[in-house]
Design a protein around this motif. Structure first.
Motif, PDB file in Angstrom:
ATOM      1  N   VAL A 149     -17.700   7.599 -33.326  1.00 36.68           N
ATOM      2  CA  VAL A 149     -17.102   7.156 -32.054  1.00 36.68           C
ATOM      3  C   VAL A 149     -16.833   5.655 -32.065  1.00 36.68           C
ATOM      4  CG1 VAL A 149     -18.013   9.084 -30.715  1.00 36.68           C
ATOM      5  CG2 VAL A 149     -19.356   6.978 -30.865  1.00 36.68           C
ATOM      6  N   MET A 150     -17.614   4.886 -32.825  1.00 41.24           N
ATOM      7  CA  MET A 150     -17.295   3.464 -32.960  1.00 41.24           C
ATOM      8  C   MET A 150     -15.997   3.285 -33.729  1.00 41.24           C
ATOM      9  SD  MET A 150     -20.896   1.421 -33.549  1.00 41.24           S
ATOM     10  CE  MET A 150     -21.661   2.504 -34.759  1.00 41.24           C
ATOM     11  N   MET A 151     -15.788   4.102 -34.760  1.00 40.62           N
ATOM     12  CA  MET A 151     -14.545   4.019 -35.519  1.00 40.62           C
ATOM     13  C   MET A 151     -13.355   4.470 -34.681  1.00 40.62           C
ATOM     14  SD  MET A 151     -15.925   5.297 -39.239  1.00 40.62           S
ATOM     15  CE  MET A 151     -17.208   4.361 -40.103  1.00 40.62           C
ATOM     16  N   LYS A 199     -15.426  -3.474 -38.105  1.00 43.57           N
ATOM     17  CA  LYS A 199     -14.012  -3.833 -38.034  1.00 43.57           C
ATOM     18  C   LYS A 199     -13.300  -3.111 -36.891  1.00 43.57           C
ATOM     19  CE  LYS A 199     -13.402  -5.123 -42.890  1.00 43.57           C
ATOM     20  NZ  LYS A 199     -12.730  -4.795 -44.173  1.00 43.57           N
ATOM     21  N   GLN A 200     -13.666  -1.844 -36.686  1.00 47.04           N
ATOM     22  CA  GLN A 200     -13.048  -1.093 -35.592  1.00 47.04           C
ATOM     23  C   GLN A 200     -13.494  -1.624 -34.229  1.00 47.04           C
ATOM     24  OE1 GLN A 200     -10.419   0.342 -37.183  1.00 47.04           O
ATOM     25  NE2 GLN A 200     -10.750   2.244 -36.043  1.00 47.04           N
ATOM     26  N   LEU A 201     -14.758  -2.014 -34.139  1.00 48.94           N
ATOM     27  CA  LEU A 201     -15.278  -2.536 -32.870  1.00 48.94           C
ATOM     28  C   LEU A 201     -14.635  -3.868 -32.484  1.00 48.94           C
ATOM     29  CD1 LEU A 201     -19.045  -1.635 -33.317  1.00 48.94           C
ATOM     30  CD2 LEU A 201     -17.516  -0.703 -31.561  1.00 48.94           C
ATOM     31  N   ASN A 224     -23.152  -4.278 -35.198  1.00 49.92           N
ATOM     32  CA  ASN A 224     -22.179  -3.563 -34.373  1.00 49.92           C
ATOM     33  C   ASN A 224     -22.036  -4.202 -32.993  1.00 49.92           C
ATOM     34  OD1 ASN A 224     -21.628  -1.625 -36.363  1.00 49.92           O
ATOM     35  ND2 ASN A 224     -23.334  -0.333 -35.711  1.00 49.92           N
ATOM     36  N   TYR A 225     -23.163  -4.518 -32.391  1.00 50.61           N
ATOM     37  CA  TYR A 225     -23.170  -5.114 -31.050  1.00 50.61           C
ATOM     38  C   TYR A 225     -22.429  -6.452 -31.046  1.00 50.61           C
ATOM     39  CZ  TYR A 225     -25.056  -6.999 -26.655  1.00 50.61           C
ATOM     40  OH  TYR A 225     -25.195  -7.542 -25.413  1.00 50.61           O
TER      41      TYR A 225
END
Length: 311
Positions: A175-177, A241-243, A269-270
């Protein structure tokens, strides 16, 4: 025969042996990581096993329909379980499952969202459950499949749909991607639990933890092998990178004692998100155990977050 010629032959043989060894090791890493098999993390804690068993029985009995989709590439037939809410609603949570799992392993989360009043769509990713495919995509090729699932929700439930994305472990990374893609306005918020920062980071960590091997050359050669065998370059699969491109509110959850996807990854990620974000590191929880260790707090936090954005 001159010494120079003998030396050239020896060097050539050594080069062939080394190349064969690296190729074999790359194939092994691909088979180990990307081909569906017995779960690596199969020793499920008793607390989780007990609840999951009960919730799988619930899932087998609850009213549901089978949805189908074609993968974004390679024309694979994909399958998902759709569990409508008891009372009609335009709010749907799409649930992404973990590594070497299928949607049934998300039964506890599906039940939680169902009891909170949401419709739930729970796909089987490529190579999992009733979906076609001979490889695990670690969320990267799958992200485009989830965009198609999102569009199917809107097509079937209406343009006034409000959609939340939720995933655990590999599903969290998935889901992050997805968050970095161009998404319909109906997608309102994301909750990810125990997702890795990139496929490369996770495989590098596992190489060291399981085999005591350095990152290179195997990560690069295995990426080449995977590109040929499965049709995608896992080095491109980066949650971080997606985030950077994400525009949705997102809640990060991670176990403070996670040794399968190390806790430090959640902070990477955060940090990548510039917009609305929250984080909860459950101090004593292991990998993907936060819900099972803190069920009431988990439900309170997740339901509160989604309720704020799916109105």
């Amino acid at each position: 025969m001159s010494k120079k010629k003998i030396w050239s032959i020896v060097v050539g043989i050594l080069a062939i042996v080394i190349l064969a060894g690296i190729t074999g090791a790359s194939a092994y890493l691909y088979n180990f990581a990307f081909e569906p098999q017995k779960p690596l993390n199969s020793n499920i804690p008793a607390k989780k096993a007990k609840k999951l068993s009960v919730d799988k029985k619930w899932l087998s009995r609850v009213k549901q329909t089978r949805w189908n989709e074609i993968s974004a590439r390679q024309d694979l037939k994909l399958s998902a379980a759709y569990i409508p809410a008891k009372n009609e609603t335009n709010k749907t949570i799409i649930v992404a499952h973990g590594y070497q799992e299928n949607h049934k392993d998300m039964a506890s989360y599906i039940r939680m969202f169902h009891e909170l009043g949401y419709n739930v769509l729970a796909p089987d990713d490529r190579g999992a459950g009733q979906s076609q495919g001979k490889y695990i995509g670690f969320g990267w090729p799958d992200r485009l499949d989830y965009v198609k699932w999102i569009k199917q929700v809107i097509a079937k439930n209406g343009k006034n749909s409000e959609i939340g994305l939720f995933g655990v472990s590999m599903g969290g990374a998935t889901v992050m991607m997805v968050s970095g893609e161009k998404l319909p306005k109906q997608v309102k918020a994301i909750v990810e639990d125990a997702g890795y920062s990139s496929i490369e980071d996770e495989l590098t960590y596992e190489l060291k933890a399981r085999f005591n091997l350095p990152k290179e050359p195997l990560i690069t050669t295995a990426a080449w092998y995977t590109n040929v065998a499965a049709g995608f370059n896992f080095k491109e699969g980066s949650s971080v990178k997606q985030l950077h491109k994400n525009k949705l509110p997102i809640y990060f959850i991670h176990g403070g004692k996670d040794t399968f996807v190390p806790t430090k990854m959640v902070y990477k990620n955060y940090s990548a998100v510039k917009g609305v974000k929250k984080i909860w590191v459950a101090e004593k929880a292991g990998h993907a155990m936060t819900f099972y260790d803190y069920p009431q707090e988990y439900q309170r936090r997740v339901s509160g977050f989604f309720a704020k954005y799916l109105k």
